[in-house]
Design a protein around this motif. Structure first.
Motif, PDB file in Angstrom:
ATOM      1  N   LEU A 181     -10.117  -1.067   0.677  1.00  0.00           N
ATOM      2  CA  LEU A 181      -9.736  -1.018   2.084  1.00  0.00           C
ATOM      3  C   LEU A 181     -10.750  -0.249   2.928  1.00  0.00           C
ATOM      4  N   ALA A 182     -11.449   0.678   2.286  1.00  0.00           N
ATOM      5  CA  ALA A 182     -12.455   1.457   3.011  1.00  0.00           C
ATOM      6  C   ALA A 182     -13.609   0.576   3.486  1.00  0.00           C
ATOM      7  N   LEU A 183     -13.738  -0.620   2.916  1.00  0.00           N
ATOM      8  CA  LEU A 183     -14.813  -1.527   3.296  1.00  0.00           C
ATOM      9  C   LEU A 183     -14.487  -2.321   4.556  1.00  0.00           C
ATOM     10  N   LEU A 184     -13.215  -2.328   4.953  1.00  0.00           N
ATOM     11  CA  LEU A 184     -12.780  -3.203   6.041  1.00  0.00           C
ATOM     12  C   LEU A 184     -12.828  -2.486   7.383  1.00  0.00           C
ATOM     13  N   SER A 185     -13.116  -3.246   8.413  1.00  0.00           N
ATOM     14  CA  SER A 185     -13.206  -2.672   9.751  1.00  0.00           C
ATOM     15  C   SER A 185     -11.813  -2.338  10.279  1.00  0.00           C
ATOM     16  N   PRO A 186     -11.713  -1.341  11.162  1.00  0.00           N
ATOM     17  CA  PRO A 186     -10.418  -1.025  11.792  1.00  0.00           C
ATOM     18  C   PRO A 186      -9.817  -2.239  12.495  1.00  0.00           C
ATOM     19  N   GLU A 187     -10.650  -3.111  13.026  1.00  0.00           N
ATOM     20  CA  GLU A 187     -10.163  -4.311  13.716  1.00  0.00           C
ATOM     21  C   GLU A 187      -9.358  -5.193  12.765  1.00  0.00           C
ATOM     22  N   LEU A 188      -9.851  -5.372  11.539  1.00  0.00           N
ATOM     23  CA  LEU A 188      -9.149  -6.217  10.576  1.00  0.00           C
ATOM     24  C   LEU A 188      -7.843  -5.585  10.116  1.00  0.00           C
ATOM     25  N   LEU A 189      -7.777  -4.272  10.083  1.00  0.00           N
ATOM     26  CA  LEU A 189      -6.589  -3.574   9.604  1.00  0.00           C
ATOM     27  C   LEU A 189      -5.588  -3.278  10.719  1.00  0.00           C
ATOM     28  N   ALA A 190      -5.966  -3.523  11.971  1.00  0.00           N
ATOM     29  CA  ALA A 190      -5.110  -3.164  13.100  1.00  0.00           C
ATOM     30  C   ALA A 190      -3.739  -3.837  13.066  1.00  0.00           C
ATOM     31  N   PRO A 191      -3.621  -5.143  12.745  1.00  0.00           N
ATOM     32  CA  PRO A 191      -2.283  -5.743  12.704  1.00  0.00           C
ATOM     33  C   PRO A 191      -1.381  -5.123  11.645  1.00  0.00           C
ATOM     34  N   THR A 192      -1.935  -4.701  10.526  1.00  0.00           N
ATOM     35  CA  THR A 192      -1.129  -4.041   9.499  1.00  0.00           C
ATOM     36  C   THR A 192      -0.650  -2.683   9.994  1.00  0.00           C
ATOM     37  N   GLN A 193      -1.513  -1.949  10.682  1.00  0.00           N
ATOM     38  CA  GLN A 193      -1.094  -0.670  11.244  1.00  0.00           C
ATOM     39  C   GLN A 193      -0.020  -0.873  12.310  1.00  0.00           C
ATOM     40  N   ARG A 194      -0.180  -1.896  13.128  1.00  0.00           N
ATOM     41  CA  ARG A 194       0.839  -2.213  14.142  1.00  0.00           C
ATOM     42  C   ARG A 194       2.179  -2.509  13.470  1.00  0.00           C
ATOM     43  N   PHE A 195       2.149  -3.296  12.408  1.00  0.00           N
ATOM     44  CA  PHE A 195       3.376  -3.631  11.681  1.00  0.00           C
ATOM     45  C   PHE A 195       4.046  -2.375  11.136  1.00  0.00           C
ATOM     46  N   ARG A 196       3.257  -1.495  10.521  1.00  0.00           N
ATOM     47  CA  ARG A 196       3.830  -0.261   9.975  1.00  0.00           C
ATOM     48  C   ARG A 196       4.447   0.588  11.070  1.00  0.00           C
ATOM     49  N   ASP A 197       3.756   0.686  12.211  1.00  0.00           N
ATOM     50  CA  ASP A 197       4.259   1.506  13.310  1.00  0.00           C
ATOM     51  C   ASP A 197       5.547   0.933  13.889  1.00  0.00           C
ATOM     52  N   ARG A 198       5.575  -0.372  14.153  1.00  0.00           N
ATOM     53  CA  ARG A 198       6.736  -0.979  14.793  1.00  0.00           C
ATOM     54  C   ARG A 198       7.938  -0.998  13.852  1.00  0.00           C
ATOM     55  N   VAL A 199       7.712  -1.347  12.591  1.00  0.00           N
ATOM     56  CA  VAL A 199       8.825  -1.350  11.638  1.00  0.00           C
ATOM     57  C   VAL A 199       9.307   0.078  11.389  1.00  0.00           C
ATOM     58  N   GLY A 200       8.385   1.020  11.287  1.00  0.00           N
ATOM     59  CA  GLY A 200       8.779   2.412  11.099  1.00  0.00           C
ATOM     60  C   GLY A 200       9.671   2.900  12.219  1.00  0.00           C
ATOM     61  N   ALA A 201       9.367   2.493  13.455  1.00  0.00           N
ATOM     62  CA  ALA A 201      10.178   2.911  14.597  1.00  0.00           C
ATOM     63  C   ALA A 201      11.585   2.318  14.549  1.00  0.00           C
ATOM     64  N   LEU A 202      11.746   1.221  13.816  1.00  0.00           N
ATOM     65  CA  LEU A 202      13.056   0.579  13.692  1.00  0.00           C
ATOM     66  C   LEU A 202      13.860   1.107  12.511  1.00  0.00           C
ATOM     67  N   LEU A 203      13.308   2.093  11.811  1.00  0.00           N
ATOM     68  CA  LEU A 203      13.992   2.675  10.647  1.00  0.00           C
ATOM     69  C   LEU A 203      14.167   4.182  10.861  1.00  0.00           C
ATOM     70  N   PRO A 204      14.804   4.601  11.947  1.00  0.00           N
ATOM     71  CA  PRO A 204      14.899   6.039  12.235  1.00  0.00           C
ATOM     72  C   PRO A 204      15.747   6.816  11.226  1.00  0.00           C
ATOM     73  N   ASP A 205      16.625   6.121  10.513  1.00  0.00           N
ATOM     74  CA  ASP A 205      17.501   6.803   9.558  1.00  0.00           C
ATOM     75  C   ASP A 205      16.875   6.946   8.170  1.00  0.00           C
ATOM     76  N   VAL A 206      15.670   6.407   8.011  1.00  0.00           N
ATOM     77  CA  VAL A 206      14.963   6.538   6.737  1.00  0.00           C
ATOM     78  C   VAL A 206      13.880   7.596   6.919  1.00  0.00           C
ATOM     79  N   PRO A 207      14.014   8.769   6.311  1.00  0.00           N
ATOM     80  CA  PRO A 207      13.041   9.850   6.539  1.00  0.00           C
ATOM     81  C   PRO A 207      11.722   9.584   5.819  1.00  0.00           C
ATOM     82  N   GLU A 208      10.684  10.201   6.320  1.00  0.00           N
ATOM     83  CA  GLU A 208       9.398  10.179   5.611  1.00  0.00           C
ATOM     84  C   GLU A 208       9.474  11.146   4.428  1.00  0.00           C
ATOM     85  N   PRO A 209       8.762  10.869   3.331  1.00  0.00           N
ATOM     86  CA  PRO A 209       7.810   9.771   3.154  1.00  0.00           C
ATOM     87  C   PRO A 209       8.439   8.461   2.685  1.00  0.00           C
ATOM     88  N   LEU A 210       9.797   8.415   2.616  1.00  0.00           N
ATOM     89  CA  LEU A 210      10.457   7.195   2.140  1.00  0.00           C
ATOM     90  C   LEU A 210      10.160   6.009   3.045  1.00  0.00           C
TER      91      LEU A 210
END
Length: 221
Positions: free
Chosen positions: A119-148
């Motif tokens: 993953l360190a070989l990939l540009s931030p642009e290519l990984l941006a949709p995955t980060q967006r997915f993690r952020d948006r889904v994470g915001a929809l799981l407020p009752d699940v604490p980190e790091p779970l």
């Protein structure tokens, strides 16, 4: 890479061999031969190294995958858990229906061998949709604490990759598989259920113990 380019032929051949054997199980010479290139140094000439070849495979697949993800997000304006899961995972699952793709099996093999370093070989642009997915889904799981929460999202995505890879391999062997719509619908049902499942009192109690290390998350571009 154009559809007829030597570089594309090499990348697709490498994807197939890496999917079958892992990164360490396929030599550059074998990849050149599988691409139909009589020059044993063709991979080194066009890519320089195995690591750069892996990067090229991701670049080749993720540009179309991410464009499809962005199109689905723009079309559906997701605002709930299932919609976000569908917009992110369906473009990847579609790979299992393509005759020219072994992408999910390739990613599953990297996951199996813990090759997060790629993953360190990939540009931030290519990984941006995955980060967006993690952020948006994470915001929809407020009752699940980190790091779970992060762990669940990574595990759910990894599970989807492996299920898609299994279908990909079954189709390559001409084995019977569920109709695609049934396969996708059932998989999304399971993933959403897993993500949204309540955290038990026992798990919360266990979480009170400080973690001795930062857990490694599965590869899931």
């Amino acid at each position: 890479m154009t559809s007829s380019s030597v570089k594309e032929q090499i990348a697709l051949a490498a994807e197939r061999l890496f999917a079958e054997r892992g990164l360490d199980g396929a030599s550059l010479r074998q990849i050149s031969a599988a691409a139909g290139n009589g020059n044993n140094t063709a991979v080194q000439y066009h890519f320089g190294s195995k690591e750069r070849l892996v990067q090229a495979i991701f670049e080749y697949r993720l540009r179309d995958l991410n464009a499809r993800r962005d199109a689905l997000v723009a079309e559906r304006c997701p605002n709930d858990l299932r919609s976000w899961v569908e917009c992110h995972l369906v473009p990847a699952l579609e790979q299992s229906e393509r005759e020219d793709s072994r992408y999910l099996s390739f990613v599953a093999k990297l996951q199996q061998h813990g090759r997060r370093d790629v993953l360190a070989l990939l540009s931030p642009e290519l990984l941006a949709p995955t980060q967006r997915f993690r952020d948006r889904v994470g915001a929809l799981l407020p009752d699940v604490p980190e790091p779970l929460r992060a762990h669940r999202i990574a595990q759910a995505t990894a599970f989807s990759v492996h299920m898609g890879a299994e279908r990909e391999q079954n189709r390559a062997r001409d084995e019977r598989v569920l109709p695609y719509a049934v396969h996708v619908g059932d998989l999304l049902d399971g993933v959403v259920g897993f993500l949204a499942a309540p955290v038990s009192a026992a798990t919360l109690a266990a979480l009170d113990t400080p973690l001795p290390y930062e857990p490694a998350l599965p590869l899931h571009p």
